[in-house]
Write a protein that holds these residues in place. Structure first.
Motif, PDB file in Angstrom:
ATOM      1  N   ARG A   1     -16.297   2.696 -10.325  1.00 22.76           N
ATOM      2  CA  ARG A   1     -15.501   2.270 -11.174  1.00 22.76           C
ATOM      3  C   ARG A   1     -15.961   2.223 -12.663  1.00 22.76           C
ATOM      4  O   ARG A   1     -17.182   2.587 -12.844  1.00 22.76           O
TER       5      ARG A   1
ATOM      6  N   ILE B   1     -11.221  -7.631 -15.130  1.00 19.61           N
ATOM      7  CA  ILE B   1     -11.894  -6.377 -15.761  1.00 19.61           C
ATOM      8  C   ILE B   1     -12.116  -7.327 -17.053  1.00 19.61           C
ATOM      9  O   ILE B   1     -11.054  -7.994 -17.512  1.00 19.61           O
TER      10      ILE B   1
ATOM     11  N   GLY C   1     -12.080   3.404  -8.947  1.00 20.63           N
ATOM     12  CA  GLY C   1     -11.390   2.214  -9.698  1.00 20.63           C
ATOM     13  C   GLY C   1     -10.352   2.571 -10.616  1.00 20.63           C
ATOM     14  O   GLY C   1      -9.480   3.410 -10.433  1.00 20.63           O
TER      15      GLY C   1
ATOM     16  N   SER D   1      -9.122   4.838  -3.108  1.00 20.24           N
ATOM     17  CA  SER D   1      -8.769   3.841  -4.265  1.00 20.24           C
ATOM     18  C   SER D   1      -9.775   2.541  -3.936  1.00 20.24           C
ATOM     19  O   SER D   1      -9.997   2.326  -2.648  1.00 20.24           O
ATOM     20  N   THR D   2     -10.316   2.104  -4.956  1.00 22.13           N
ATOM     21  CA  THR D   2     -10.705   0.489  -4.760  1.00 22.13           C
ATOM     22  C   THR D   2      -9.640  -0.346  -4.050  1.00 22.13           C
ATOM     23  O   THR D   2      -9.989  -1.326  -3.536  1.00 22.13           O
TER      24      THR D   2
ATOM     25  N   SER E   1     -13.722  -5.968 -10.226  1.00 19.96           N
ATOM     26  CA  SER E   1     -12.802  -5.727  -8.950  1.00 19.96           C
ATOM     27  C   SER E   1     -11.357  -5.218  -9.595  1.00 19.96           C
ATOM     28  O   SER E   1     -11.301  -5.095 -10.737  1.00 19.96           O
ATOM     29  N   SER E   2     -10.444  -5.154  -8.596  1.00 24.95           N
ATOM     30  CA  SER E   2      -9.051  -4.694  -9.007  1.00 24.95           C
ATOM     31  C   SER E   2      -8.378  -5.745  -9.907  1.00 24.95           C
ATOM     32  O   SER E   2      -7.718  -5.254 -10.622  1.00 24.95           O
TER      33      SER E   2
ATOM     34  N   GLN F   1     -15.255  -3.081 -15.101  1.00 25.94           N
ATOM     35  CA  GLN F   1     -14.327  -3.621 -13.828  1.00 25.94           C
ATOM     36  C   GLN F   1     -15.372  -4.048 -12.594  1.00 25.94           C
ATOM     37  O   GLN F   1     -15.948  -3.224 -12.303  1.00 25.94           O
TER      38      GLN F   1
END
Length: 254
Positions: A239, A249, A183, A139-140, A245-246, A243
């Motif tokens: 991703r 978004i 992502g 996963s990211t 980064s986690s 998105q």
């Protein structure tokens, strides 16, 4: 090591739903023989009925006995050419100070030790086949922190270290170690499990933007498996366009 579409036999864990199910279907459509492994027999059997090249194999990857029995079954029925370690999951979004020890333990057992059990058991089969592939779906979350995510990011970091360390340990053998790190992926159960069945909260995770779907990740896995055998896709981060980064978004109306 054979190339795509040449009757390679691939094991997919977590095959009853989400990314795993879509990967089984994608690989079967591309000419692979697929062993679909997960705990829910009825879902696996539905996959096998839909695809003649799919074998249903009920499996709990947290059980040493189950994984050993699977390895014996594969060895006695033609061996194995690759494994997609896809089974995993998240539970909760608790802060570190409120960390649910049992929930964190469940995530570690499933994501890390489950991948370890399966990988250890399948390596001798890949060596017997004189080559093969080990895909680890991380996963990211394996690459960046986010608030409330320490439990899940921790286990995914550990799973990433398992795969990258293994690559160093067996370099020179004709076995590829491939990591695919998705992502945000909208599947039927990931967020529902994370939020203990709260469907409304799970739905909100994917509102306001276009997340990935299981098919997108399955296509990425199949592409990596299909590269010429001298090519190793060490890491593929996939991703949604929106998105960054986690925790970043771009959502409409936000």
């Amino acid at each position: 090591m054979a190339t795509a579409g040449t009757d390679r036999r691939i094991l997919v864990t977590g095959a009853s739903t989400g990314i795993g199910e879509k990967t089984v279907r994608r690989l079967a459509d591309q000419g692979y023989r697929v062993v679909a492994a997960a705990r829910r027999r009825e879902r696996l059997e539905a996959l096998a009925q839909a695809h003649s090249s799919v074998e249903a194999y009920p499996l709990d990857i947290t059980s040493d006995e189950d994984v050993a029995a699977l390895a014996e079954h594969l060895s006695s029925t033609g061996g194995l050419d690759g494994v997609v370690n896809n089974a995993g999951g998240a539970l909760g979004l608790d802060r570190v100070e409120d960390g649910d020890v049992d929930g964190w333990r469940w995530m570690y057992e499933l994501n890390v030790l489950g991948t370890l059990r399966v990988t250890k058991a399948m390596l001798p089969l890949l060596r017997a086949a004189e080559g093969g592939d080990i895909v680890v779906v991380t996963s990211t979350a394996a690459y960046e922190p986010y608030e409330g995510g320490a439990g899940y990011t921790g286990v995914k970091h550990a799973e990433r270290m398992l795969s990258t360390t293994l690559r160093q340990e067996i370099v020179g053998e004709p076995i590829r170690i491939i990591e695919v790190a998705p992502g945000a992926v909208a599947t039927e159960e990931f967020s529902l499990t994370r939020f203990s069945g709260d469907a409304e909260r799970a739905k909100k995770v994917y509102e306001g933007y276009q997340p990935l779907h299981g098919e997108d990740v399955a296509e990425s896995i199949e592409w990596a498996l299909g590269r010429p055998e001298h090519v190793n896709v060490d890491l593929m981060v996939v991703r949604p366009r929106d998105q960054a980064s986690s925790s970043k978004i771009a959502k409409k109306g936000a």
